[in-house]
Design a protein around this motif. Structure first.
Motif, PDB file in Angstrom:
ATOM      1  N   VAL A 152      40.001  31.257  33.893  1.00  0.00           N
ATOM      2  CA  VAL A 152      41.261  30.780  34.463  1.00  0.00           C
ATOM      3  C   VAL A 152      40.939  29.874  35.640  1.00  0.00           C
ATOM      4  CG1 VAL A 152      43.458  31.439  35.512  1.00  0.00           C
ATOM      5  CG2 VAL A 152      42.406  32.915  33.776  1.00  0.00           C
ATOM      6  N   VAL A 153      41.508  28.680  35.630  1.00  0.00           N
ATOM      7  CA  VAL A 153      41.203  27.678  36.645  1.00  0.00           C
ATOM      8  C   VAL A 153      42.495  26.980  37.081  1.00  0.00           C
ATOM      9  CG1 VAL A 153      38.812  27.235  35.974  1.00  0.00           C
ATOM     10  CG2 VAL A 153      40.664  26.075  34.760  1.00  0.00           C
ATOM     11  N   GLU A 154      42.348  26.104  38.057  1.00  0.00           N
ATOM     12  CA  GLU A 154      43.524  25.404  38.572  1.00  0.00           C
ATOM     13  C   GLU A 154      43.886  24.178  37.745  1.00  0.00           C
ATOM     14  OE1 GLU A 154      44.802  22.965  42.599  1.00  0.00           O
ATOM     15  OE2 GLU A 154      43.473  24.700  42.794  1.00  0.00           O
ATOM     16  N   GLY A 155      42.902  23.327  37.438  1.00  0.00           N
ATOM     17  CA  GLY A 155      43.210  22.046  36.814  1.00  0.00           C
ATOM     18  C   GLY A 155      42.715  21.908  35.389  1.00  0.00           C
ATOM     19  N   PRO A 156      43.309  21.001  34.611  1.00  0.00           N
ATOM     20  CA  PRO A 156      42.915  20.784  33.221  1.00  0.00           C
ATOM     21  C   PRO A 156      41.457  20.389  33.046  1.00  0.00           C
ATOM     22  CG  PRO A 156      45.042  19.757  33.647  1.00  0.00           C
ATOM     23  CD  PRO A 156      44.499  20.193  34.972  1.00  0.00           C
ATOM     24  N   MET A 157      40.907  19.569  33.949  1.00  0.00           N
ATOM     25  CA  MET A 157      39.508  19.169  33.817  1.00  0.00           C
ATOM     26  C   MET A 157      38.578  20.368  33.983  1.00  0.00           C
ATOM     27  SD  MET A 157      39.471  16.029  32.991  1.00  0.00           S
ATOM     28  CE  MET A 157      40.768  14.796  32.852  1.00  0.00           C
ATOM     29  N   ASP A 158      38.973  21.313  34.819  1.00  0.00           N
ATOM     30  CA  ASP A 158      38.196  22.540  34.972  1.00  0.00           C
ATOM     31  C   ASP A 158      38.247  23.361  33.688  1.00  0.00           C
ATOM     32  OD1 ASP A 158      37.864  21.875  37.752  1.00  0.00           O
ATOM     33  OD2 ASP A 158      39.867  22.674  38.105  1.00  0.00           O
ATOM     34  N   ALA A 159      39.400  23.406  33.050  1.00  0.00           N
ATOM     35  CA  ALA A 159      39.527  24.118  31.779  1.00  0.00           C
ATOM     36  C   ALA A 159      38.683  23.459  30.707  1.00  0.00           C
ATOM     37  CB  ALA A 159      40.999  24.166  31.348  1.00  0.00           C
ATOM     38  N   LEU A 160      38.610  22.125  30.731  1.00  0.00           N
ATOM     39  CA  LEU A 160      37.763  21.402  29.783  1.00  0.00           C
ATOM     40  C   LEU A 160      36.295  21.741  30.021  1.00  0.00           C
ATOM     41  CD1 LEU A 160      37.495  19.290  27.518  1.00  0.00           C
ATOM     42  CD2 LEU A 160      37.479  17.522  29.298  1.00  0.00           C
TER      43      LEU A 160
ATOM     44  N   ALA B  58      38.938  38.111  31.561  1.00  0.00           N
ATOM     45  CA  ALA B  58      39.167  36.815  32.204  1.00  0.00           C
ATOM     46  C   ALA B  58      38.482  36.727  33.562  1.00  0.00           C
ATOM     47  CB  ALA B  58      40.666  36.578  32.379  1.00  0.00           C
ATOM     48  N   LEU B  59      37.884  35.573  33.812  1.00  0.00           N
ATOM     49  CA  LEU B  59      37.322  35.234  35.109  1.00  0.00           C
ATOM     50  C   LEU B  59      38.202  34.177  35.745  1.00  0.00           C
ATOM     51  CD1 LEU B  59      33.482  34.833  34.502  1.00  0.00           C
ATOM     52  CD2 LEU B  59      34.549  36.365  36.161  1.00  0.00           C
ATOM     53  N   LEU B  60      38.698  34.424  36.935  1.00  0.00           N
ATOM     54  CA  LEU B  60      39.403  33.384  37.670  1.00  0.00           C
ATOM     55  C   LEU B  60      38.403  32.734  38.613  1.00  0.00           C
ATOM     56  CD1 LEU B  60      42.939  33.207  39.004  1.00  0.00           C
ATOM     57  CD2 LEU B  60      41.061  32.585  40.533  1.00  0.00           C
ATOM     58  N   LEU B  61      38.149  31.444  38.418  1.00  0.00           N
ATOM     59  CA  LEU B  61      37.214  30.713  39.254  1.00  0.00           C
ATOM     60  C   LEU B  61      37.987  30.052  40.385  1.00  0.00           C
ATOM     61  CD1 LEU B  61      34.886  29.153  36.539  1.00  0.00           C
ATOM     62  CD2 LEU B  61      34.688  31.342  37.739  1.00  0.00           C
ATOM     63  N   ALA B  62      37.723  30.516  41.585  1.00  0.00           N
ATOM     64  CA  ALA B  62      38.497  30.080  42.746  1.00  0.00           C
ATOM     65  C   ALA B  62      37.958  28.778  43.302  1.00  0.00           C
ATOM     66  CB  ALA B  62      38.471  31.156  43.822  1.00  0.00           C
ATOM     67  N   ASP B  63      38.815  27.752  43.389  1.00  0.00           N
ATOM     68  CA  ASP B  63      38.435  26.518  44.074  1.00  0.00           C
ATOM     69  C   ASP B  63      38.059  26.865  45.517  1.00  0.00           C
ATOM     70  OD1 ASP B  63      39.195  25.350  41.732  1.00  0.00           O
ATOM     71  OD2 ASP B  63      40.665  23.990  42.612  1.00  0.00           O
ATOM     72  N   SER B  64      37.055  26.199  46.038  1.00  0.00           N
ATOM     73  CA  SER B  64      36.557  26.536  47.370  1.00  0.00           C
ATOM     74  C   SER B  64      37.589  26.330  48.469  1.00  0.00           C
ATOM     75  CB  SER B  64      35.307  25.715  47.680  1.00  0.00           C
ATOM     76  OG  SER B  64      35.591  24.327  47.651  1.00  0.00           O
ATOM     77  N   ASP B  65      38.602  25.498  48.198  1.00  0.00           N
ATOM     78  CA  ASP B  65      39.617  25.233  49.218  1.00  0.00           C
ATOM     79  C   ASP B  65      40.918  25.994  48.973  1.00  0.00           C
ATOM     80  OD1 ASP B  65      40.402  23.879  46.969  1.00  0.00           O
ATOM     81  OD2 ASP B  65      40.793  21.965  47.966  1.00  0.00           O
TER      82      ASP B  65
ATOM     83  N   ILE C 280      40.853  41.127  34.627  1.00  0.00           N
ATOM     84  CA  ILE C 280      40.462  39.899  35.316  1.00  0.00           C
ATOM     85  C   ILE C 280      39.723  40.195  36.603  1.00  0.00           C
ATOM     86  CG2 ILE C 280      42.681  39.744  36.552  1.00  0.00           C
ATOM     87  CD1 ILE C 280      42.479  36.669  36.213  1.00  0.00           C
ATOM     88  N   LYS C 281      38.794  39.320  36.953  1.00  0.00           N
ATOM     89  CA  LYS C 281      38.165  39.354  38.265  1.00  0.00           C
ATOM     90  C   LYS C 281      37.976  37.919  38.756  1.00  0.00           C
ATOM     91  CE  LYS C 281      33.597  40.194  36.157  1.00  0.00           C
ATOM     92  NZ  LYS C 281      32.484  41.156  36.117  1.00  0.00           N
ATOM     93  N   MET C 282      37.788  37.805  40.050  1.00  0.00           N
ATOM     94  CA  MET C 282      37.721  36.496  40.681  1.00  0.00           C
ATOM     95  C   MET C 282      36.295  36.180  41.095  1.00  0.00           C
ATOM     96  SD  MET C 282      39.899  35.134  43.990  1.00  0.00           S
ATOM     97  CE  MET C 282      38.743  35.269  45.344  1.00  0.00           C
ATOM     98  N   ARG C 283      35.925  34.911  40.977  1.00  0.00           N
ATOM     99  CA  ARG C 283      34.609  34.463  41.424  1.00  0.00           C
ATOM    100  C   ARG C 283      34.788  33.179  42.227  1.00  0.00           C
ATOM    101  NH1 ARG C 283      30.695  34.554  36.748  1.00  0.00           N
ATOM    102  NH2 ARG C 283      30.633  36.744  37.341  1.00  0.00           N
ATOM    103  N   LYS C 284      34.142  33.125  43.376  1.00  0.00           N
ATOM    104  CA  LYS C 284      34.223  31.943  44.236  1.00  0.00           C
ATOM    105  C   LYS C 284      33.241  30.879  43.768  1.00  0.00           C
ATOM    106  CE  LYS C 284      33.214  30.379  48.939  1.00  0.00           C
ATOM    107  NZ  LYS C 284      32.720  30.777  50.281  1.00  0.00           N
TER     108      LYS C 284
ATOM    109  N   LYS D 233      33.812  22.268  44.864  1.00  0.00           N
ATOM    110  CA  LYS D 233      35.260  22.267  45.063  1.00  0.00           C
ATOM    111  C   LYS D 233      35.977  22.933  43.896  1.00  0.00           C
ATOM    112  CE  LYS D 233      39.320  19.335  45.530  1.00  0.00           C
ATOM    113  NZ  LYS D 233      39.973  19.990  44.365  1.00  0.00           N
ATOM    114  N   ASP D 234      35.573  22.603  42.661  1.00  0.00           N
ATOM    115  CA  ASP D 234      36.153  23.226  41.477  1.00  0.00           C
ATOM    116  C   ASP D 234      35.127  23.146  40.355  1.00  0.00           C
ATOM    117  OD1 ASP D 234      36.352  20.576  40.404  1.00  0.00           O
ATOM    118  OD2 ASP D 234      38.328  20.350  41.319  1.00  0.00           O
TER     119      ASP D 234
END
Length: 217
Positions: free
Chosen positions: A123-131, A165-172, A191-195, A199-200
């Motif tokens: 799980v990510v913030e932006g489409p390019m990260d999902a790609l 699911a892994l949520l990859l947290a943007d550094s900002d 789910i768990k979160m990973r920093k 930036k992403d």
């Protein structure tokens, strides 16, 4: 106003909102396919994965700028929603999207061979990260922002119900990522979160990407 009138008005408003998104997607600019390929490969992103997921170039996505159109997924029938990323840097508005409500739209990106997913999603913030995640064999889910609505969270939880699911947290956006992780966990997602140090995920180098998408018990 009587209750039935309120309900009717709410239904008409909802129908009008959905009608906005029944319009056609932006036109496909075949002449920009090479430009799109160069843009993605320059960012170490897979053109082939993008193509399998129906991403395509256009000069008709809200303006005349060359963009890659990224279709989104919704639980609402015939709800057309997309984001369109500019294919060159320095553009005033990097992303375009349709006017009107987004409702519960999210970006879902599958690897070329979905059988390699093996029950893991990112799980990510932006489409390019999902790609980027899909290029590494994971199901990529982009929430298209770090403050998703309840509708978006519910839809994401529905898609993720059979995945770890892994949520990859943007550094900002670590605080926002923590809230999203908690909200999805409350909806039954494993789910768990990973920093991320980058930036992403799309900005991370190849090594960090590979390490980031690993599930570790």
């Amino acid at each position: 106003m009587y209750m039935h009138e309120q309900v009717e008005r709410a239904e008409k408003t909802r129908e009008a909102q959905l009608t906005i998104h029944n319009a056609p997607f932006p036109l496909h600019a075949i002449n920009l396919r090479r430009t799109m390929r160069i843009y993605l490969t320059s960012r170490r992103l897979s053109w082939e994965v993008a193509e399998v997921n129906n991403w395509y170039p256009s000069e008709n996505a809200g303006d005349t700028e060359a963009r890659v159109v990224i279709p989104a997924k919704s639980t609402y029938k015939s709800h057309n929603f997309w984001q369109a990323r500019a294919l060159r840097e320095g553009v005033g508005k990097r992303y375009q999207s349709p006017s009107g409500p987004r409702l519960d739209a999210i970006t879902v990106v599958y690897p070329i061979d979905p059988s390699v997913i093996e029950g893991y999603a990112v799980v990510v913030e932006g489409p390019m990260d999902a790609l980027a995640a899909a290029g590494l064999g994971r199901l990529g889910i982009a929430l298209m922002g770090n403050t998703p609505s309840l509708a978006v969270l519910n839809h994401a939880a529905l898609v993720l119900q059979n995945y770890k699911a892994l949520l990859l947290a943007d550094s900002d956006a670590l605080v926002e990522a923590g809230k999203i992780t908690g909200a999805l966990a409350a909806r039954g997602v494993n789910i768990k979160m990973r920093k991320l140090y980058a930036k992403d995920l799309a900005e991370a180098d190849g090594h960090e990407r590979r390490e980031a998408v690993k599930w570790e018990d």
